[in-house]
Scaffold this motif. Structure first.
Motif: not given
Length: 642
Positions: A150-161
């Motif tokens: 899956y992809s995800a990111r921290t709630i305060d960032s747009a940068a995804s992993a």
């Protein structure tokens, strides 16, 4: 039915427009009708088990989206609720051995989804990913079925992993690839070694990357030049080809088949009905011979069944005008599960024959509340704006004679669209004798790239003039009471409501703002992640475009507002923080303008819980009656007896 005080936070009410002016009998009947309509449930996310015998789906039957299981061959037998979860759930994803369901749930609408695994027989569930992250839908490859990608990111960032975690038991998640910006993983191949990642650049410009999930290396596959909107992509079962839902940089949408190694185009399908539709979802059968694609036509959805080899139409799908939600294929590729919703019926589960295009219901329960609703008329009307541009507008009216008050509803986005689908609040308004007009003003999605970009940046003012044109059109209609016009909208549509009542304060009898933006400067400083990234491109940068954002912000023209206003927001909204609503409420309170403020506890960017939905509908109806006088339906009944 009364709700405990913990269900909702206290609201603020000033001025003379108070709900207690409504007679008790009317208040009770409004609440009763709102309860009945919100009790009409919708089914979503149909997933067939691999043995083809059962259907797993989500439903709002209990008042909150939950997981259910039903037998495919007995559509009249009530489904079994798999488990009772305290939060709304999404998914589901059935494991390859048909023993468990993986689903997602956040906490109170905070959009930090965790994945859970529930036993198909017992409903016992355990959390697989305990750490809070803004996670996208998980993927479960067949030959690596013990792993979730899956992809995800921290709630305060747009940068995804891209991450991988165990699909069986709780444990640490491992990062496989880090994107420098926003994006999402949309598919992995069967052995979990390659992934398809859509990287978001702007709302009309994305790139499709092929990611080596073992090395973490990524390379761009499409577009090889220029810009394109890309919404979905999937591998063929053998991994040699890709199917991409895209506009390919043009006005319309289609499906491209690409070589998975080189990105070379193998085949192309272009949607023509309408030719301005936007790409949505593309799915391929397990056999690799059939592709099902859906396209966003702005005010409705279209679905196509295509031959996977040359992307020519394989069978015609006749669907009613409304919204279509794609589910998934049966293992043999002969059937495809989906949901359909119309203006008069909520989302229901269907099964499509990919060979003939015929559709049959997967559930046949009757909802008695639907049969008691008064008839309505629904149409799509183009309305000419100031520059000759025609604004596609959904018009819903009670099927009766006489002039009725009109609610002009504005969708969010900004590049969203109002669709001819089921909306219980709209149906309540219609039942109470209101007409509802939903314009898809310039900037709305599904009507072509040019139309969608026609409100970007400094052109935002032209979309305001579209609203004025639609309002003027409504005033001229023989069925409209021009003295009782209401404006309503949610999210970006809520911003438009606040903007309109500050710019045209004498044109509206009442207004309803659902989690709208009041101040773009403070909004851009407090909203986070992908939402902020999107608004940077589409609305403006608070540093470079500060003057524009200041002029756009309704809070700076709040002194001109004299329209009575109802405001709703979710306490945990991560997209448009509660502070935005409080800004406008406090500004109107200071001036004595009638304003009612409702905050939904345990809610995010919307209203997910039935008790909060009923409370909001009831209070909005009471608020409107206080501004307009007696209910329109009651007035009509009284006049018919004269």
């Amino acid at each position: 039915m009364k709700f405990p005080s913990s269900a909702l936070l206290l609201f603020v009410l000033t001025g003379c427009a108070t709900a207690q002016h409504t007679p008790p009998a009317t208040r009770d009947s409004i609440e009763h009708r709102a309860q009945a309509l919100r009790g009409v449930y919708s089914d979503h996310a149909p997933t067939l088990t691999h043995d083809g015998r059962r259907l797993v789906f989500t439903s709002t039957r209990s008042g909150l989206s939950q997981l259910y299981i039903a037998d495919v061959d007995t559509p009249d037998v009530a489904p079994r609720q798999l488990l009772s979860w305290p939060e709304a759930v999404s998914g589901p994803l059935v494991t390859w051995d048909d023993t468990a369901v993986i689903f997602s749930a956040d906490q109170g609408g905070d959009e930090q989804a965790r994945f859970y695994r529930a036993d198909m027989k017992t409903g016992q569930a355990r959390c697989l990913t305990p750490e809070p992250l803004n996670r996208d839908a998980p993927l479960l490859p067949e030959s690596a079925s013990d792993q979730l990608f899956y992809s995800a990111r921290t709630i305060d960032s747009a940068a995804s992993a891209i991450y991988v975690a165990s699909a069986v038991s709780p444990g640490p998640e491992r990062k496989l690839y880090q994107s420098p910006g926003a994006g999402s993983l949309v598919d992995v191949n069967q052995d979990g070694t390659r992934g398809l990642f859509i990287r978001f650049l702007t709302h009309q410009n994305q790139e499709l990357e092929l990611v080596d999930l073992e090395s973490g290396q990524a390379r761009k596959l499409f577009p090889q030049q220029g810009n394109a909107a890309i919404t979905y992509a999937t591998f063929s079962p053998d991994g040699r080809a890709l199917y991409v839902a895209t506009d390919a940089g043009g006005e319309g949408a289609g499906v491209l088949a690409l070589d998975a190694r080189t990105g070379a185009e193998l085949a192309r399908y272009r949607e023509q009905q309408p030719p301005t539709a936007a790409p949505e979802v593309v799915t391929v059968s397990r056999q690799g011979d059939v592709v099902v694609a859906t396209f966003d036509a702005g005010d409705h959805t279209v679905m196509r069944v295509l031959d996977a080899h040359d992307l020519r139409p394989r069978s015609k799908v006749d669907l009613p005008l409304g919204v279509v939600e794609a589910g998934g294929f049966s293992d043999d590729g002969q059937s495809f599960a989906l949901c359909t919703a119309t203006a008069e019926h909520p989302c229901t589960l269907q099964l499509l024959s990919t060979r003939t295009g015929a559709i049959r219901p997967l559930r046949s329960e009757k909802q008695e509340a639907l049969s008691s609703l008064p008839p309505i008329e629904a149409s799509i009307t183009p309305i000419e704006s100031f520059d000759g541009l025609r604004i596609p507008t959904n018009v819903f009216r009670p099927k009766k004679q006489g002039r009725v008050p009109v609610i002009l509803f504005l969708h969010g986005g900004p590049a969203g669209a109002s669709k001819v689908g089921w909306n219980p609040s709209r149906r309540l308004f219609l039942s109470e004798g209101y007409a509802v007009v939903e314009p898809n003003i310039r900037g709305s999605g599904g009507f072509g790239r040019t139309y969608e970009a026609a409100d970007d940046g400094p052109k935002r003012w032209d979309s305001f003039r579209d609203i004025e044109a639609v309002r003027a059109w409504a005033e001229r209609q023989p069925w409209a009471d021009a003295q009782r016009l209401i404006i309503m909208g949610g999210s970006y549509g809520g911003f438009l409501v606040l903007s309109e009542i500050s710019r045209s304060p004498g044109k509206w009898r009442a207004a309803v703002d659902l989690f709208g933006i009041a101040d773009f400067i403070s909004f851009m400083a407090t909203t986070k992640g992908g939402v902020r990234e999107n608004y940077l491109h589409e609305i403006g940068d608070p540093e470079k475009d500060r003057d524009l954002l200041t002029r756009l912000s309704p809070i700076n023209a709040a002194d001109a507002i004299r329209t009575p206003l109802f405001v709703y927001t979710g306490a945990n909204d991560p997209r448009v923080p509660l502070a935005q609503s409080r800004l406008i409420v406090d500004a109107l309170k200071r001036r004595g303008v009638p304003v009612e403020f409702m905050v939904g506890a345990n809610e995010g960017h919307g209203v997910a819980r039935r008790e909060n939905q009923v409370e909001m509908d009831t209070r909005v109806m009471r608020f409107l009656e206080a501004q307009l006088g007696s209910p329109p339906a009651a007035q009509s009944a009284a006049s018919s007896h004269r």
